[in-house]
Design a protein around this motif. Structure first.
Motif, PDB file in Angstrom:
ATOM      1  N   UNK A 210       1.012   9.666  -3.623  1.00 58.81           N
ATOM      2  CA  UNK A 210       2.055   9.208  -4.539  1.00 58.81           C
ATOM      3  C   UNK A 210       1.638   7.981  -5.345  1.00 58.81           C
ATOM      4  N   UNK A 211       0.503   7.395  -5.012  1.00 53.87           N
ATOM      5  CA  UNK A 211       0.111   6.137  -5.674  1.00 53.87           C
ATOM      6  C   UNK A 211      -0.152   6.327  -7.163  1.00 53.87           C
ATOM      7  N   UNK A 212      -0.632   7.515  -7.561  1.00 58.74           N
ATOM      8  CA  UNK A 212      -0.912   7.742  -8.985  1.00 58.74           C
ATOM      9  C   UNK A 212       0.370   7.686  -9.811  1.00 58.74           C
ATOM     10  N   UNK A 213       1.484   8.175  -9.224  1.00 59.88           N
ATOM     11  CA  UNK A 213       2.776   8.116  -9.918  1.00 59.88           C
ATOM     12  C   UNK A 213       3.198   6.656 -10.107  1.00 59.88           C
ATOM     13  N   UNK A 214       3.081   5.864  -9.054  1.00 59.62           N
ATOM     14  CA  UNK A 214       3.431   4.440  -9.122  1.00 59.62           C
ATOM     15  C   UNK A 214       2.541   3.729 -10.146  1.00 59.62           C
ATOM     16  N   UNK A 215       1.249   4.025 -10.090  1.00 64.55           N
ATOM     17  CA  UNK A 215       0.293   3.390 -10.996  1.00 64.55           C
ATOM     18  C   UNK A 215       0.662   3.660 -12.451  1.00 64.55           C
ATOM     19  N   UNK A 216       0.989   4.919 -12.764  1.00 60.86           N
ATOM     20  CA  UNK A 216       1.277   5.306 -14.137  1.00 60.86           C
ATOM     21  C   UNK A 216       2.631   4.763 -14.605  1.00 60.86           C
ATOM     22  N   UNK A 217       3.642   4.868 -13.755  1.00 62.36           N
ATOM     23  CA  UNK A 217       4.999   4.455 -14.144  1.00 62.36           C
ATOM     24  C   UNK A 217       5.081   2.959 -14.405  1.00 62.36           C
TER      25      UNK A 217
ATOM     26  N   UNK B 290      -6.865  -2.589  -5.298  1.00 63.71           N
ATOM     27  CA  UNK B 290      -7.807  -1.653  -4.689  1.00 63.71           C
ATOM     28  C   UNK B 290      -7.079  -0.317  -4.618  1.00 63.71           C
ATOM     29  N   UNK B 291      -7.732   0.800  -4.299  1.00 61.65           N
ATOM     30  CA  UNK B 291      -7.050   2.094  -4.348  1.00 61.65           C
ATOM     31  C   UNK B 291      -5.743   2.097  -3.551  1.00 61.65           C
ATOM     32  N   UNK B 292      -4.665   2.504  -4.243  1.00 59.72           N
ATOM     33  CA  UNK B 292      -3.341   2.695  -3.637  1.00 59.72           C
ATOM     34  C   UNK B 292      -2.695   1.371  -3.181  1.00 59.72           C
TER      35      UNK B 292
ATOM     36  N   UNK C 117       0.859  -1.181   0.000  1.00 61.23           N
ATOM     37  CA  UNK C 117       0.000   0.000   0.000  1.00 61.23           C
ATOM     38  C   UNK C 117       0.897   1.234   0.000  1.00 61.23           C
ATOM     39  N   UNK C 118       0.605   2.161  -0.923  1.00 59.01           N
ATOM     40  CA  UNK C 118       1.402   3.379  -1.088  1.00 59.01           C
ATOM     41  C   UNK C 118       0.560   4.575  -0.645  1.00 59.01           C
TER      42      UNK C 118
END
Length: 576
Positions: free
Chosen positions: A482-489, A498-500, A477-478
């Motif tokens: 910052x989770x959107x950056x991890x998700x995109x990269x 699930x979210x994050x 879990x992030x």
């Protein structure tokens, strides 16, 4: 006939209850019209129900003479009402008369006279709503008796018989079970050496080539991927085990709804007027056993759209028709694309004025809430001493899907053959099945006693397996920021369950994420109870809500729209 009455006239009690409680003067006027008895107005709802039952009896006993006294235009109006849940919606009654005249070759004057005649004879009524457009309504207590007359009049027995295509004959259920088994056995969940098993799509398609066309297989994967049952990342396809567990417990109708109707309705954002239009199309074949003219379906489509339109939205009839025709033709193309219906063309291109449309099965049965479980009466399979499982095509889907989860596919045909192996048992545990559940499932559903060598080997294999073997992946879990950056990269390399919260198979990717979090002082939490009950329930709830919108209300959605009136009813009378 009894089944059709249940489908078409389910809102009969609503009308009787409303009139008896809220419109005592109208009850008195209707009773006087038929019986010429000058009764006092009653505010007793039970008394009014009694009077309405006398009126219904009059309808029943005199329906033949009433029907044959109707003009052609009056019959057409009642025919339209019967096919569209009993109502015709209008912004201005002049526009309604123009619409009917334009679509069904009458003059506006003829339609206007017919509407007023039906109102004056208390065959139809005017419903006035507070915020939504008003509508003319023919109550079920009349329509159910006139139904057979309308069906006989508007059925063309000289036309060439065209039957719906039954898409179920394509054995979708067996194919989905085969895909489940194939993906489970070649997905990365339980690799002991942390090796990523890459699913080669071409090899997968080739494996099933004797059973189904490649485009059909790809279509199913796309359908099931859309709401998260299958998840495809780069060249990997895995099954969402949380959704799987929930979906196998659904009724057969709900499972088939997901396969055949969900994607279509989801793309249209479960647009209520569109849903009502396909319900009308499904009813039409049941009644008339023939395709519905496209221009007539367009009329019902507009009527359904107006039904939900607020009164403060001004409509210019001509511009509305042009705008709605574009939407409607797109709607028809989508019906064909998803194999829900087929357009019967008079020429090379689709023509609104010359063509007709017929709905396919199982959409007809699903939209009319016919129980399709009788198509799958089998609850047992054969377990052979060579560890193979033989499943007949009529086996219940939830049982077949579980067979697919604990074994690997050998042959997917009308008779599907699976084989239990040590590796397939390990995979099934990685997908959330419990050790004791596997052997109990086989004992309950095996047609004969499980061969002794098979049962003994399965028990020994399961006893040897420890959950440490499945710790080759990590769930982290992030921090939300910052989770959107991890998700995109890493969108093609990790899975957001699930979210994050991300499922990671590759140690190098995990290391890169950890380094990024350390450098930026980002909070990172490791989930250790991935197979635990608490976490399972949490993710199941999220995935259902996130991936399968409306799933929990499918039955309500099917039964409500078209069977009950929406909006605040201000008054019911026989005047416009």
């Amino acid at each position: 006939m009894k089944e059709l009455n249940k489908i078409l006239f389910s809102n009969e009690e609503n009308f009787i209850d409303w009139i008896s409680k809220s419109e005592p003067q109208l009850v008195k006027d209707i009773h006087y019209y038929f019986f010429k008895k000058d009764l006092d107005q009653s505010y007793d709802s039970e008394e009014n129900k009694k009077r309405l039952s006398e009126i219904e009896k009059y309808y029943q006993e005199n329906i033949s003479s009433i029907y044959f006294s109707l003009t052609k235009s009056e019959k057409v109006i009642l025919y339209l009402m019967q096919n569209s849940f009993g109502w015709l919606v209008y912004d201005r009654v002049e526009n309604l008369t123009k619409l009917i005249a334009k679509f069904f070759n009458f003059s506006p004057e003829e339609v206007s006279i017919a509407i007023n005649s039906l109102l004056n004879r208390y065959i139809i009524f005017n419903y006035k709503r507070l915020n939504l457009y008003d509508f003319l309504y023919c109550p079920p207590v009349f329509l159910k008796y006139i139904f057979e007359y309308l069906r006989n009049d508007f059925s063309n027995n000289n036309s060439i018989e065209i039957k719906p295509e039954n898409i179920l004959k394509g054995n979708y259920i067996q194919l989905i079970a085969g895909l489940i088994s194939y993906i489970v056995n070649y997905s990365p969940r339980s690799s002991e050496n942390n090796e990523i098993h890459k699913i080669d799509l071409e090899k997968l398609l080739e494996f099933f080539s004797d059973f189904a066309e490649k485009d059909q297989i790809e279509s199913i994967i796309k359908k099931l991927t859309r709401f998260g049952f299958f998840q495809k990342y780069s060249n990997r396809v895995i099954i969402n085990k949380f959704l799987f567990d929930t979906i196998v417990k659904l009724s057969v109708n709900e499972q088939l709804f997901i396969i055949f109707l969900y994607e279509f309705l989801d793309q249209l954002e479960f647009h209520k007027p569109t849903f009502m239009a396909i319900k009308i199309l499904s009813h039409y074949y049941l009644i008339y056993k023939k395709p519905l003219p496209l221009k007539e379906l367009f009329f019902y489509y507009i009527n359904a759209e107006l039904y939900f339109t607020p009164k403060n939205e001004n409509k210019n009839l001509l511009s509305m028709l042009k705008h709605e025709e574009i939407k409607f033709m797109s709607f028809v193309r989508q019906l064909e694309h998803h194999k829900i219906a087929k357009v019967i063309k008079a020429g090379d291109t689709v023509s609104l004025t010359n063509d007709s449309i017929i709905m396919n099965e199982p959409a007809i049965s699903l939209l009319n809430d016919f129980d399709l479980s009788s198509n799958y009466p089998q609850t047992t399979f054969v377990v052979d001493s060579n560890f193979e499982i033989f499943a007949e095509p009529e086996i219940r889907p939830d049982i077949l899907f579980k067979v697919a989860l604990i074994s690997e596919p050998k042959t997917i045909q009308l008779m599907s053959i699976f084989r239990i192996t040590k590796e397939s048992l390990k995979k099934s545990l990685a997908y959330g099945m419990k050790k004791e559940e596997i052997i109990e499932f086989l004992r309950v559903h095996s047609k004969h006693k499980i061969p002794e060598n098979v049962e003994k080997s399965i028990i020994e294999t399961l006893n040897e397996i420890t959950f440490e073997e499945f710790k080759n992946y990590k769930i982290v879990q992030i921090s939300a920021h910052f989770s959107s950056f991890i998700r995109e990269k890493y969108k093609n390399s990790i899975i957001e369950i699930e979210p994050h919260t991300f499922l990671i198979f590759d140690e190098n990717i995990l290391k890169n994420i950890e380094e990024y979090c350390n450098e930026n002082k980002v909070s990172i939490k490791y989930i250790t109870d991935f197979l635990g009950e608490k976490y399972h329930q949490l993710v199941t709830k999220f995935q259902l809500e996130h991936n399968i919108k409306h799933l929990h209300t499918i039955k309500d959605f099917l039964n409500f729209y078209g069977s009950q009136h929406l909006g605040n009813i201000l008054k019911v009378d026989n005047k416009i």
